[in-house]
Design an enzyme around this catalytic site. Structure first.
Site, PDB file in Angstrom:
ATOM      1  N   ARG A 107       0.964  -1.155  -0.148  1.00 55.78           N
ATOM      2  CA  ARG A 107       0.103   0.056   0.071  1.00 55.78           C
ATOM      3  C   ARG A 107       0.914   1.214  -0.051  1.00 55.78           C
ATOM      4  O   ARG A 107       1.763   1.484   1.076  1.00 55.78           O
ATOM      5  CB  ARG A 107      -1.118  -0.089   1.482  1.00 55.78           C
ATOM      6  CG  ARG A 107      -1.534   1.363   1.563  1.00 55.78           C
ATOM      7  CD  ARG A 107      -2.591   1.326   2.427  1.00 55.78           C
ATOM      8  NE  ARG A 107      -3.820   0.673   2.032  1.00 55.78           N
ATOM      9  CZ  ARG A 107      -5.077   0.659   2.779  1.00 55.78           C
ATOM     10  NH1 ARG A 107      -5.080   1.186   3.778  1.00 55.78           N
ATOM     11  NH2 ARG A 107      -5.993   0.022   2.024  1.00 55.78           N
ATOM     12  N   HIS A 134      -7.621   1.084  -6.055  1.00 56.15           N
ATOM     13  CA  HIS A 134      -7.785   0.080  -5.092  1.00 56.15           C
ATOM     14  C   HIS A 134      -8.779  -1.125  -5.289  1.00 56.15           C
ATOM     15  O   HIS A 134      -9.317  -1.359  -5.058  1.00 56.15           O
ATOM     16  CB  HIS A 134      -8.398   0.974  -4.006  1.00 56.15           C
ATOM     17  CG  HIS A 134      -8.523   0.216  -2.638  1.00 56.15           C
ATOM     18  ND1 HIS A 134      -7.640  -0.834  -2.392  1.00 56.15           N
ATOM     19  CD2 HIS A 134      -9.000   0.331  -1.419  1.00 56.15           C
ATOM     20  CE1 HIS A 134      -7.796  -1.230  -1.105  1.00 56.15           C
ATOM     21  NE2 HIS A 134      -8.808  -0.559  -0.409  1.00 56.15           N
ATOM     22  N   GLN A 137     -10.326  -3.841  -3.172  1.00 55.91           N
ATOM     23  CA  GLN A 137     -11.407  -3.396  -2.888  1.00 55.91           C
ATOM     24  C   GLN A 137     -12.539  -3.667  -3.792  1.00 55.91           C
ATOM     25  O   GLN A 137     -13.709  -4.429  -3.262  1.00 55.91           O
ATOM     26  CB  GLN A 137     -11.374  -1.839  -2.262  1.00 55.91           C
ATOM     27  CG  GLN A 137     -12.641  -1.385  -1.869  1.00 55.91           C
ATOM     28  CD  GLN A 137     -13.058  -2.013  -0.414  1.00 55.91           C
ATOM     29  OE1 GLN A 137     -12.294  -1.734   0.317  1.00 55.91           O
ATOM     30  NE2 GLN A 137     -14.212  -2.339  -0.408  1.00 55.91           N
ATOM     31  N   ASP A 225     -17.645   6.951  -0.402  1.00 56.75           N
ATOM     32  CA  ASP A 225     -16.270   6.886   0.352  1.00 56.75           C
ATOM     33  C   ASP A 225     -16.250   8.132   0.729  1.00 56.75           C
ATOM     34  O   ASP A 225     -16.571   9.159   0.755  1.00 56.75           O
ATOM     35  CB  ASP A 225     -15.404   6.513  -0.807  1.00 56.75           C
ATOM     36  CG  ASP A 225     -13.959   6.209  -0.267  1.00 56.75           C
ATOM     37  OD1 ASP A 225     -13.938   6.030   1.033  1.00 56.75           O
ATOM     38  OD2 ASP A 225     -12.932   6.243  -0.988  1.00 56.75           O
ATOM     39  N   CYS A 266     -16.425   1.430   1.517  1.00 59.30           N
ATOM     40  CA  CYS A 266     -15.107   0.653   1.467  1.00 59.30           C
ATOM     41  C   CYS A 266     -14.747   0.331   2.801  1.00 59.30           C
ATOM     42  O   CYS A 266     -13.990  -0.349   3.353  1.00 59.30           O
ATOM     43  CB  CYS A 266     -14.080   1.095   0.339  1.00 59.30           C
ATOM     44  SG  CYS A 266     -13.378   2.567   0.873  1.00 59.30           S
ATOM     45  N   ARG A 294     -13.381  -8.900   1.406  1.00 57.84           N
ATOM     46  CA  ARG A 294     -11.809  -8.429   1.460  1.00 57.84           C
ATOM     47  C   ARG A 294     -11.143  -9.664   1.647  1.00 57.84           C
ATOM     48  O   ARG A 294     -10.281 -10.095   0.875  1.00 57.84           O
ATOM     49  CB  ARG A 294     -11.553  -7.389   2.378  1.00 57.84           C
ATOM     50  CG  ARG A 294     -12.235  -6.022   2.213  1.00 57.84           C
ATOM     51  CD  ARG A 294     -11.773  -5.504   0.802  1.00 57.84           C
ATOM     52  NE  ARG A 294     -10.454  -5.252   0.620  1.00 57.84           N
ATOM     53  CZ  ARG A 294      -9.468  -4.341   1.168  1.00 57.84           C
ATOM     54  NH1 ARG A 294     -10.068  -3.464   1.937  1.00 57.84           N
ATOM     55  NH2 ARG A 294      -8.367  -4.287   0.916  1.00 57.84           N
TER      56      ARG A 294
HETATM   57  N1   CP Z   1     -11.186  -0.273   2.897  1.00 57.57           N
HETATM   58  C1   CP Z   1      -9.872  -0.467   3.121  1.00 57.57           C
HETATM   59  O1   CP Z   1      -8.608  -0.748   2.284  1.00 57.57           O
HETATM   60  O2   CP Z   1      -9.896  -0.292   4.553  1.00 57.57           O
HETATM   61  P1   CP Z   1      -8.181   0.001   5.145  1.00 57.57           P
HETATM   62  O3   CP Z   1      -7.561   1.354   5.095  1.00 57.57           O
HETATM   63  O4   CP Z   1      -8.371  -0.187   6.627  1.00 57.57           O
HETATM   64  O5   CP Z   1      -7.209  -1.148   4.822  1.00 57.57           O
HETATM   65  N1  NVA Z   2     -10.224   6.853  -0.668  1.00 54.01           N
HETATM   66  C1  NVA Z   2      -9.775   6.357   0.585  1.00 54.01           C
HETATM   67  C2  NVA Z   2     -10.043   4.801   0.745  1.00 54.01           C
HETATM   68  C3  NVA Z   2      -9.704   4.048   1.960  1.00 54.01           C
HETATM   69  C4  NVA Z   2      -9.582   2.672   1.987  1.00 54.01           C
HETATM   70  C5  NVA Z   2      -8.284   6.621   0.693  1.00 54.01           C
HETATM   71  O1  NVA Z   2      -7.629   6.646  -0.156  1.00 54.01           O
HETATM   72  O2  NVA Z   2      -7.963   7.248   1.958  1.00 54.01           O
END
Ligand code: CP
Ligand code: NVA
Length: 308
Positions: A107, A134, A137, A225, A266, A294
């Site tokens: 990530r 993502h 997701q 989101d 998400c 997930r």
């Molecule tokens: N939805 C998601 O990716 O959550 P986290 O940021 O908790 O991993």
């Molecule tokens: N759009 C959000 C998603 C988190 C899972 C971010 O990137 O922070």
């Protein structure tokens, strides 16, 4: 090397195979304690590295638990604690990690980092979220939709809010899996061109509708989101909130959707901002199935990457 970098560069047949396998693996261990291994442990003897340059609850825990259920050993690493966070290049990090582990999930911020990791790694690399997308997701989201409502093909999906990374993966999925996607948000926070172009070239151009009620009319799935993503500057917070307030998913907005519409997010959510608790905890919401999936979806992604 079979990397999972984005839905846009994964073939539809492979996505379908992952969805089928995720559903089968979920069914096969229904009701079992989470800490017990699956009947089959295709990742036995494998070492999985999970690297986080941003916070995470779901991604971190679901990858870790999923890999262990399949027999792997895991290590969860913070980018800041690695030399990666102190000037070592991505390319060198990728080559070194490839000598120790069999699979890397990362990530990170810019998608260039992910692509450089994939270019120099000798083991598969999985995108655990970048500023731009993502994909894990949205595999879980499609799985969740199909579990509740059957095939997503030709479904009407409306995204309310920021044209962000999660939206981009929805646009990729619309192109790959053939559903109708509407973006409803302010012009200042429109999605990037690349995912919009991808969906259009795949024959599923994303509809843009500035009026949220019109956008949600008859939708089978409504998605929200956070209004401020992890990579967004906190100084833009107030401006974003002001722009996005008309796109809050509340009961009045959901009333425009199909009677049996689903609501997804998400997570993590900021309750009473992008969505109200009334919707998040209401009859349309499948947010916790989505979070659970997930785990199952990513197990299928890891198996696909390793060809096991
Ligand atoms: N939805 C998601 O990716 O959550 P986290 O940021 O908790 O991993
Ligand atoms: N759009 C959000 C998603 C988190 C899972 C971010 O990137 O922070």
């Amino acid at each position: 090397m079979t990397h999972f970098l984005d839905i846009s560069n994964t073939e539809t047949g492979d996505i379908r195979a992952m969805l089928d396998r995720a559903a089968a693996m979920k069914a096969a261990r229904a009701g079992r304690p989470k800490g017990t291994p699956d009947d089959e442990t295709p990742l036995a003897g494998r070492m999985v590295a999970l690297i986080f340059e941003k916070p995470s609850t779901r991604t971190r825990i679901s990858f870790d638990v999923g890999a262990r259920q399949m027999g792997a050993e895991t290590m969860v690493l913070s980018g800041a604690d690695m030399q990666l966070g102190h000037g070592e290049t991505i390319a060198d990090t990728a080559r070194v990690l490839s000598r120790y582990v069999d699979l890397i999930m990362i990530r990170t911020f810019e998608e260039d980092t992910l692509h450089e990791m994939a270019e120099y790694a000798d083991v598969p690399v999985i995108n655990g979220l970048t500023n731009q997308s993502h994909p894990c997701q949205i595999i879980a989201d499609v799985m969740t939709y199909e579990e509740h409502r059957g095939p997503i093909a030709d479904a009407r999906v409306t995204w309310c809010g920021d044209g962000n990374n999660v939206f981009a993966s929805f646009a990729h999925a619309a192109g790959r899996l053939g559903f109708d996607l509407t973006f409803s948000g302010p012009a200042q926070l429109d999605p990037e061109d690349a995912p919009m172009r991808f969906a259009a070239q795949a024959g599923r151009p994303v509809r843009i509708e500035r009026d949220a009620a019109t956008a949600v009319e008859g939708a089978n799935l409504v998605v929200a989101d956070t209004w401020v993503s992890m990579h967004d500057s906190q100084t833009a917070r107030e401006r974003r909130h002001n722009l996005l307030r008309p796109y809050q998913v509340n009961a009045a907005l959901m009333a425009h959707a199909a009677d049996d519409a689903l609501f997804m997010h998400c997570l993590p959510a900021h309750r009473e901002e992008e969505a109200t608790s009334e919707v998040m905890d209401g009859p349309h919401s499948v947010i916790f199935d989505e979070a659970e999936n997930r785990l199952h979806a990513q197990k299928a992604v890891m198996r696909w990457c390793l060809g096991v």
